[in-house]
Design an enzyme around this catalytic site. Structure first.
Site, PDB file in Angstrom:
ATOM      1  N   HIS A 195     -32.993 -78.174 -36.605  1.00  0.00           N
ATOM      2  CA  HIS A 195     -31.469 -77.778 -36.260  1.00  0.00           C
ATOM      3  C   HIS A 195     -31.489 -76.207 -36.893  1.00  0.00           C
ATOM      4  O   HIS A 195     -32.144 -76.060 -37.888  1.00  0.00           O
ATOM      5  CB  HIS A 195     -30.451 -78.656 -36.985  1.00  0.00           C
ATOM      6  CG  HIS A 195     -30.538 -78.838 -38.286  1.00  0.00           C
ATOM      7  ND1 HIS A 195     -31.716 -79.874 -38.806  1.00  0.00           N
ATOM      8  CD2 HIS A 195     -30.400 -78.686 -39.792  1.00  0.00           C
ATOM      9  CE1 HIS A 195     -31.730 -80.112 -40.026  1.00  0.00           C
ATOM     10  NE2 HIS A 195     -30.911 -79.353 -40.690  1.00  0.00           N
ATOM     11  N   LEU A 196     -30.661 -75.296 -36.502  1.00  0.00           N
ATOM     12  CA  LEU A 196     -30.387 -74.090 -36.922  1.00  0.00           C
ATOM     13  C   LEU A 196     -29.211 -74.119 -37.831  1.00  0.00           C
ATOM     14  O   LEU A 196     -28.158 -75.007 -37.441  1.00  0.00           O
ATOM     15  CB  LEU A 196     -30.301 -73.068 -35.823  1.00  0.00           C
ATOM     16  CG  LEU A 196     -31.537 -72.436 -35.141  1.00  0.00           C
ATOM     17  CD1 LEU A 196     -32.532 -73.362 -34.651  1.00  0.00           C
ATOM     18  CD2 LEU A 196     -30.940 -71.351 -34.095  1.00  0.00           C
ATOM     19  N   HIS A 197     -29.103 -73.488 -38.868  1.00  0.00           N
ATOM     20  CA  HIS A 197     -28.089 -73.300 -39.704  1.00  0.00           C
ATOM     21  C   HIS A 197     -27.537 -71.877 -39.615  1.00  0.00           C
ATOM     22  O   HIS A 197     -28.115 -70.828 -39.609  1.00  0.00           O
ATOM     23  CB  HIS A 197     -28.346 -73.593 -41.311  1.00  0.00           C
ATOM     24  CG  HIS A 197     -28.771 -74.897 -41.902  1.00  0.00           C
ATOM     25  ND1 HIS A 197     -27.953 -75.636 -42.433  1.00  0.00           N
ATOM     26  CD2 HIS A 197     -29.899 -75.266 -41.706  1.00  0.00           C
ATOM     27  CE1 HIS A 197     -28.440 -76.487 -42.789  1.00  0.00           C
ATOM     28  NE2 HIS A 197     -29.758 -76.426 -42.206  1.00  0.00           N
ATOM     29  N   ASP A 203     -20.816 -77.898 -40.454  1.00  0.00           N
ATOM     30  CA  ASP A 203     -21.440 -78.720 -41.372  1.00  0.00           C
ATOM     31  C   ASP A 203     -20.542 -79.478 -42.429  1.00  0.00           C
ATOM     32  O   ASP A 203     -19.414 -78.982 -42.537  1.00  0.00           O
ATOM     33  CB  ASP A 203     -22.455 -77.960 -42.383  1.00  0.00           C
ATOM     34  CG  ASP A 203     -23.279 -78.582 -42.926  1.00  0.00           C
ATOM     35  OD1 ASP A 203     -24.755 -78.509 -42.735  1.00  0.00           O
ATOM     36  OD2 ASP A 203     -22.912 -79.401 -43.940  1.00  0.00           O
ATOM     37  N   GLY A 220     -36.840 -77.819 -47.833  1.00  0.00           N
ATOM     38  CA  GLY A 220     -35.420 -78.361 -47.964  1.00  0.00           C
ATOM     39  C   GLY A 220     -34.829 -79.046 -47.013  1.00  0.00           C
ATOM     40  O   GLY A 220     -33.531 -79.369 -46.884  1.00  0.00           O
ATOM     41  N   GLN A 221     -35.734 -79.457 -46.056  1.00  0.00           N
ATOM     42  CA  GLN A 221     -35.158 -80.131 -44.693  1.00  0.00           C
ATOM     43  C   GLN A 221     -34.727 -81.549 -45.216  1.00  0.00           C
ATOM     44  O   GLN A 221     -35.537 -82.298 -45.660  1.00  0.00           O
ATOM     45  CB  GLN A 221     -35.959 -80.368 -43.524  1.00  0.00           C
ATOM     46  CG  GLN A 221     -35.520 -81.096 -42.308  1.00  0.00           C
ATOM     47  CD  GLN A 221     -36.424 -80.794 -41.275  1.00  0.00           C
ATOM     48  OE1 GLN A 221     -37.547 -80.528 -41.231  1.00  0.00           O
ATOM     49  NE2 GLN A 221     -36.259 -81.475 -39.723  1.00  0.00           N
ATOM     50  N   ASN A 280     -34.789 -75.185 -42.042  1.00  0.00           N
ATOM     51  CA  ASN A 280     -35.349 -75.850 -43.009  1.00  0.00           C
ATOM     52  C   ASN A 280     -36.365 -76.577 -42.399  1.00  0.00           C
ATOM     53  O   ASN A 280     -36.148 -77.153 -41.522  1.00  0.00           O
ATOM     54  CB  ASN A 280     -34.401 -76.533 -44.215  1.00  0.00           C
ATOM     55  CG  ASN A 280     -33.431 -75.702 -44.847  1.00  0.00           C
ATOM     56  OD1 ASN A 280     -33.675 -74.403 -45.124  1.00  0.00           O
ATOM     57  ND2 ASN A 280     -32.225 -76.081 -44.915  1.00  0.00           N
TER      58      ASN A 280
HETATM   59  P1  AMP Z   1     -31.161 -79.993 -43.727  1.00  0.00           P
HETATM   60  O1  AMP Z   1     -30.977 -79.960 -45.190  1.00  0.00           O
HETATM   61  O2  AMP Z   1     -31.617 -78.387 -43.502  1.00  0.00           O
HETATM   62  O3  AMP Z   1     -31.849 -80.864 -43.022  1.00  0.00           O
HETATM   63  O4  AMP Z   1     -29.588 -79.809 -43.123  1.00  0.00           O
HETATM   64  C1  AMP Z   1     -28.715 -80.913 -42.874  1.00  0.00           C
HETATM   65  C2  AMP Z   1     -27.480 -80.543 -42.861  1.00  0.00           C
HETATM   66  O5  AMP Z   1     -26.838 -81.563 -42.473  1.00  0.00           O
HETATM   67  C3  AMP Z   1     -26.809 -80.387 -44.241  1.00  0.00           C
HETATM   68  O6  AMP Z   1     -26.230 -79.090 -44.499  1.00  0.00           O
HETATM   69  C4  AMP Z   1     -25.683 -81.477 -44.352  1.00  0.00           C
HETATM   70  O7  AMP Z   1     -24.637 -81.101 -45.258  1.00  0.00           O
HETATM   71  C5  AMP Z   1     -25.299 -81.678 -42.950  1.00  0.00           C
HETATM   72  N1  AMP Z   1     -24.832 -82.819 -42.363  1.00  0.00           N
HETATM   73  C6  AMP Z   1     -25.321 -84.102 -42.765  1.00  0.00           C
HETATM   74  N2  AMP Z   1     -24.478 -85.181 -42.265  1.00  0.00           N
HETATM   75  C7  AMP Z   1     -23.483 -84.428 -41.894  1.00  0.00           C
HETATM   76  C8  AMP Z   1     -22.358 -84.905 -40.758  1.00  0.00           C
HETATM   77  N3  AMP Z   1     -22.047 -86.182 -40.937  1.00  0.00           N
HETATM   78  N4  AMP Z   1     -21.628 -84.117 -40.506  1.00  0.00           N
HETATM   79  C9  AMP Z   1     -22.092 -82.772 -40.446  1.00  0.00           C
HETATM   80  N5  AMP Z   1     -22.879 -82.312 -41.048  1.00  0.00           N
HETATM   81  C10 AMP Z   1     -23.700 -83.084 -41.842  1.00  0.00           C
END
Ligand code: AMP
Length: 114
Positions: free
Chosen positions: A100-102, A31, A93-94, A87
């Site tokens: 995607h999985l965190h 991330d 909070g998406q 999310n």
């Molecule tokens: P969500 O809020 O669950 O949709 O997660 C989206 C995630 O994508 C967040 O943790 C961001 O920090 C991450 N993110 C957004 N743009 C990038 C990028 N260019 N490279 C890596 N992570 C990213």
């Protein structure tokens, strides 16, 4: 490929990322704004907008994403445990409309989450 969100641009290799794993079904990368010492995103290459859009035909794919999380947790040394978060939509909070999985680890996590 017409890339319309940041993850589609990443999948199209238009935006560079630090790749943790890639196979035919998914891409995992670190991330850009890590919320823990280890924060990896695992996403399917096929477009699924959000968790609520999963259908029974996606069972093997979502299982695969979770098994990749297990393997990455081992590779990245998360022996004390870790958290996997998905999310879903605005209330969840998406921010990026591509499932995607965190995978988060390297520090303790509170419950309930914020
Ligand atoms: P969500 O809020 O669950 O949709 O997660 C989206 C995630 O994508 C967040 O943790 C961001 O920090 C991450 N993110 C957004 N743009 C990038 C990028 N260019 N490279 C890596 N992570 C990213």
């Amino acid at each position: 490929m017409l890339a319309t969100n940041v993850f589609l641009k990443i999948l199209a290799k238009d935006i560079p990322v630090r790749v943790a794993h890639e196979d035919d079904l998914c891409l995992a990368f670190h991330d850009a704004h890590p919320q823990a010492p280890v924060h990896v995103l695992i996403l399917p290459k096929r477009v699924i907008r959000t968790h609520a859009d999963l259908v029974p035909a996606d069972a093997a794919l979502i299982g695969h994403l979770n098994l990749v999380a297990v393997e990455l947790a081992k590779e990245l040394g998360l022996t004390a445990g870790y958290r996997v978060v998905v999310n879903c939509d605005d209330a969840g909070g998406q921010t990026v409309p591509h499932l995607h999985l965190h995978l988060l680890g390297g520090r303790p996590f509170d419950w309930p989450p914020g």
